[in-house]
Motif scaffolding. Structure first.
Motif, short mmCIF file in Angstrom:
data_model
loop_
_atom_site.label_atom_id
_atom_site.label_comp_id
_atom_site.label_asym_id
_atom_site.label_seq_id
_atom_site.Cartn_x
_atom_site.Cartn_y
_atom_site.Cartn_z
N LEU A 82 17.52 -6.31 7.43
CA LEU A 82 16.14 -6.57 7.81
C LEU A 82 16.09 -7.77 8.74
CD1 LEU A 82 14.18 -6.23 4.43
CD2 LEU A 82 14.49 -4.49 6.20
N ASN A 85 12.14 -7.61 13.64
CA ASN A 85 11.72 -6.48 14.46
C ASN A 85 11.40 -5.27 13.57
OD1 ASN A 85 12.21 -3.92 16.04
ND2 ASN A 85 12.35 -5.40 17.71
N ASP A 86 10.16 -4.82 13.60
CA ASP A 86 9.74 -3.70 12.76
C ASP A 86 10.50 -2.42 13.09
OD1 ASP A 86 7.96 -5.27 11.38
OD2 ASP A 86 6.21 -4.66 12.56
N THR A 87 10.80 -2.21 14.37
CA THR A 87 11.52 -1.01 14.78
C THR A 87 12.91 -0.97 14.15
OG1 THR A 87 10.34 -0.93 16.89
CG2 THR A 87 12.40 0.31 16.74
N ASN A 89 13.86 -2.60 11.43
CA ASN A 89 13.71 -2.45 9.99
C ASN A 89 13.41 -1.01 9.60
OD1 ASN A 89 14.09 -5.20 9.96
ND2 ASN A 89 11.96 -5.71 9.53
N ASP A 90 12.52 -0.36 10.34
CA ASP A 90 12.18 1.03 10.05
C ASP A 90 13.40 1.93 10.24
OD1 ASP A 90 9.60 0.29 9.48
OD2 ASP A 90 8.78 0.89 11.42
N LEU A 123 11.21 -12.77 7.86
CA LEU A 123 10.08 -12.25 7.12
C LEU A 123 9.57 -13.33 6.17
CD1 LEU A 123 11.40 -8.71 6.03
CD2 LEU A 123 9.88 -9.20 7.95
N GLU A 127 5.97 -10.52 2.89
CA GLU A 127 6.42 -9.34 3.65
C GLU A 127 7.66 -8.72 3.01
OE1 GLU A 127 4.91 -10.57 8.15
OE2 GLU A 127 6.82 -11.34 7.38
N VAL A 131 8.23 -4.85 1.27
CA VAL A 131 9.32 -3.92 1.56
C VAL A 131 10.04 -3.53 0.27
CG1 VAL A 131 11.52 -3.62 2.76
CG2 VAL A 131 9.65 -4.83 3.89
#
Length: 305
Positions: A82, A85-87, A89-90, A123, A127, A131
């Protein structure tokens, strides 16, 4: 597969395959042959291999190696990287779910979501908790009985964070505390038990040291002090001293930990600083799986982890 200098005395080993950093692996892919040879060596040191991420097919290659080598007692800790960057992490989480859907729970010892995200401030604790809760829910929906963890510096663990995982995993490196190799084992035990283990008292939660080790070269650490006379010296003799005081005693008292690490990671040379050139030198072995000259892994009188 039969190296007399290797002993299965480590409860777990931290491992990142060579060339498993995204997006570099798009052009320079990790090699299945290399990973299989790595796993053959790792299996002589431990029964539990910890990974840090799902990118670059690293988990699939480790599982394939375990299967081809017929290592029926070796398990993988499925790691998810993690960051801010959300991308990213996803993508990592999606790959984790695909792995679990394809393989089920059997090859895995547990799931570790993130490493040092609080230390890096990638994070917030809120946050990260969100997750972890989402992953826990998804594991339950899939009827997968796997322990959930995250790993961070021992100083970053709180009672609240401990309540959100099944295992408290603390990265504890005496080298960065500036203690001598002779003092390192006692310092590590005292730090862990007073800072982290106490957070789970009165519960059925477990505690692991998710990283502990010693660099073989690269300079001297004075911890938080600006200068020191002795400090933590990076060297083969010092690595051996720490292992002598830590490894067999940990077998005796049942300490759960992952040794950092089996092999040097040359890509980390970018993080070295003048006089602090140790980031790529934490392995018991070099990148080609050669035991470093002078390194002596304790045999603990034939006892194994």
């Amino acid at each position: 597969m039969n190296n007399d200098d290797l002993h299965r005395v480590f409860p777990g080993i931290d491992y990142t395959p060579l060339n498993a950093q995204y997006p570099d692996c798009i052009n320079t892919k990790p090699s299945q042959n290399n990973v299989t040879r790595d796993v053959a060596v790792l299996s002589q040191l431990t029964k539990e291999i910890r990974l840090y991420g799902t990118d670059c097919n690293q988990t699939e290659m480790v599982l394939h190696a375990i299967d081809r080598l017929e290592l029926t007692d070796v398990k993988v800790w499925l790691g998810v990287w993690l960051g801010p960057n959300d991308t990213t992490n996803d993508r990592q989480l999606h790959q984790m779910y695909s792995l679990l859907d394809d393989h089920g729970a059997d090859p895995f010892a547990g799931v570790i979501i993130g490493n040092e995200v609080l230390f890096r401030e990638d994070l917030t604790s809120t946050e990260l908790a969100e997750v972890l809760a989402d992953v826990k829910s998804n594991l339950t929906e899939r009827d997968l009985d796997l322990p959930l963890a995250t790993s961070d510096l021992g100083d970053n663990w709180t009672q609240q964070l401990a309540s959100e995982v099944d295992i408290v995993m603390a990265n504890i490196h005496p080298f960065f505390a500036g203690v001598t190799a002779d003092e390192a084992a006692a310092w590590t035990w005292n730090f862990w038990t007073t800072k982290d283990v106490v957070l789970t008292e009165g519960t059925n939660k477990k505690n692991y040291i998710s990283e502990v080790g010693w660099p073989s070269a690269g300079g001297k650490s004075c911890g938080s002090a600006s200068s020191c006379t002795e400090g933590s010296v990076a060297g083969i003799d010092e690595m051996n001293t720490f292992m002598e005081h830590w490894v067999c005693q940990s077998l005796t008292n049942g300490t759960a930990y992952f040794w950092f690490e089996a092999f040097d990671e040359p890509w980390k040379i970018q993080f070295n600083e003048d006089g602090k050139e140790w980031e790529d030198k934490w392995g018991l072995m070099d990148v080609n799986r050669n035991l470093k000259d002078g390194v002596k892994i304790p045999d603990c009188d034939g006892r194994t982890a």
